[in-house]
Design a protein around this motif. Sequence first.
Motif, short mmCIF file in Angstrom:
data_model
loop_
_atom_site.label_atom_id
_atom_site.label_comp_id
_atom_site.label_asym_id
_atom_site.label_seq_id
_atom_site.Cartn_x
_atom_site.Cartn_y
_atom_site.Cartn_z
N ALA A 1 0.83 -1.21 0.00
CA ALA A 1 0.00 0.00 0.00
C ALA A 1 0.87 1.26 0.00
O ALA A 1 0.55 2.24 -0.68
CB ALA A 1 -0.93 -0.01 1.20
N LYS A 2 1.95 1.24 0.76
CA LYS A 2 2.86 2.38 0.79
C LYS A 2 3.44 2.64 -0.60
O LYS A 2 3.50 3.78 -1.04
CB LYS A 2 3.99 2.12 1.80
N GLN A 3 3.84 1.57 -1.28
CA GLN A 3 4.42 1.71 -2.61
C GLN A 3 3.38 2.25 -3.60
O GLN A 3 3.71 3.09 -4.44
CB GLN A 3 4.94 0.36 -3.11
N LYS A 4 2.15 1.80 -3.48
CA LYS A 4 1.13 2.19 -4.46
C LYS A 4 0.48 3.54 -4.14
O LYS A 4 0.20 4.32 -5.05
CB LYS A 4 0.05 1.10 -4.52
N TYR A 5 0.24 3.84 -2.86
CA TYR A 5 -0.53 5.03 -2.49
C TYR A 5 0.29 6.10 -1.77
O TYR A 5 -0.19 7.20 -1.56
CB TYR A 5 -1.72 4.62 -1.62
N ASN A 6 1.51 5.76 -1.36
CA ASN A 6 2.43 6.69 -0.70
C ASN A 6 1.77 7.48 0.44
O ASN A 6 1.82 8.70 0.48
CB ASN A 6 3.06 7.65 -1.72
N ILE A 7 1.17 6.76 1.38
CA ILE A 7 0.58 7.41 2.55
C ILE A 7 1.45 7.14 3.78
O ILE A 7 2.22 6.17 3.79
CB ILE A 7 -0.87 6.95 2.81
N PRO A 8 1.36 7.97 4.81
CA PRO A 8 2.14 7.73 6.02
C PRO A 8 1.83 6.36 6.62
O PRO A 8 0.67 5.93 6.65
CB PRO A 8 1.69 8.86 6.96
N TRP A 9 2.90 5.72 7.12
CA TRP A 9 2.76 4.34 7.61
C TRP A 9 3.62 4.13 8.84
O TRP A 9 4.79 4.47 8.85
CB TRP A 9 3.18 3.39 6.48
N ILE A 10 3.01 3.55 9.86
CA ILE A 10 3.72 3.11 11.06
C ILE A 10 3.72 1.59 11.07
O ILE A 10 2.66 0.97 10.99
CB ILE A 10 3.05 3.64 12.34
N ALA A 11 4.90 1.00 11.19
CA ALA A 11 5.03 -0.46 11.26
C ALA A 11 5.38 -0.82 12.71
O ALA A 11 6.42 -0.41 13.21
CB ALA A 11 6.13 -0.94 10.31
#
Length: 176
Positions: free
Chosen positions: A78-88
């Motif tokens: 999802a990060k690669q496709k939509y480039n939204i902030p992400w916490i892992a």
Amino acid sequence: HDFNITILTEHIPDSFKGELASDIDVHYVEDQFSISLYRPYWTYSAIRKLETIFEQAEIEAMLSWHVPIASHIVALRAKQKYNIPWIAHFGDPWIGNPYADGLLQKVIYSKKLEKRIVSSANASTFPTDRMKEMYEQRYPEQRSKFSLVPNFIDTSEIEEISNNSDLFDHDKLTIV
């Protein structure tokens, strides 16, 4: 609250379902073949479901929660496709996890994938200082994105169980 919450999960325990607010949107993806921590069937199905969610809702940020590791793989996509902030959030170590299946420990791919996840996430959280330090040593260039988020427990639930049970000495609570 003034934000929307969407959960993508394999399942939520029945005891927890009653605790969810009615405005939380929950999407379930079954895993029929849970053969490894990578969970390829669930990962593929969850990515497809996540794409549908992104088409229907305005997602502004995401949090992936390990275990399972597959949740980070879905979030990476999802990060690669939509480039939204992400916490892992890493609940257990990925590389060097004594509880992981043998395949995970042997595959070089795991190290590359973990590095991509840590590098791509806007932040990574860990439940203990020891785990955070392990990742800081492994990925020193990412250390500014690492935070400690300890595991927590709702003590009121322990009190309720303790007070309503003849199994406990009500003067003390021992967890083994």
